[in-house]
Design a protein around this motif. Sequence first.
Motif: not given
Length: 163
Positions: A96-98, A102-105, A117-119, A140-144
Motif C-alpha cells: 500500500i503506497v499512499p 515517495e516510493f523508491p523506484g 495498492i498491489v496484491v 486512497r488505499f488502506d487496510d480495509v
Amino acid sequence: MSFTVESLSGDRSEQYRQLIAQAEALVAGEADRVANAANLSALLFHALPELNWAGFYFYDGTELVVGPFQGKPACVRIALGRGVCGTAAATETTQIVPDVHEFPGHIACDADSRSEIVVPLVHRGALIGVLDLDSPKPGRFDDVDRAGLEALADVFLATLGRS
C-alpha cells in the motif's frame, strides 16, 4: 449473459463483501484466467471510487507482463523487485503506497496516479502475478482495501484450479 455492476452500500467492509459476491458470480463456472482477469478488472474499475487503473500483471517466469486492465495504456513489462508491482511480486506481500512519488523506484506508467495498492497472486506456492489498483487521490488505499482486495484476489485464484 448480461451482468450489472450493483451499487455498493454500507460501510467499506460491507461494500467489499458485496463486491466479493459480485466477483464470485462473475467468474462462476469460468476457468480461463484471461477472461476472469478481464471481467474482474472491469468490475473493480466501475465499482470502486477514485480509481484511474485496475488490472493484472502476470508473471512469465522472468518478469511481470501486463494482462487485462481498465485505464490508460500501461507499462508492458516490470522486473521483479522494481516499482510497487515488482516489489509486491518479489516479496509476495501486499504493498500500500499512499504517495507513489515517495516510493523508491516507482514506475510512472500514468502520471496521474498518486497512490497505489498491489496484491500478489500466489497459487499453490507459485507466483502467478499481481492485482494492481491506482488512484489519482493520495492516500486512497488502506487496510480495509487490503483485506477486500486480498479476498477478491482469492476469488480469482480459486478459478485457476478449475478445468
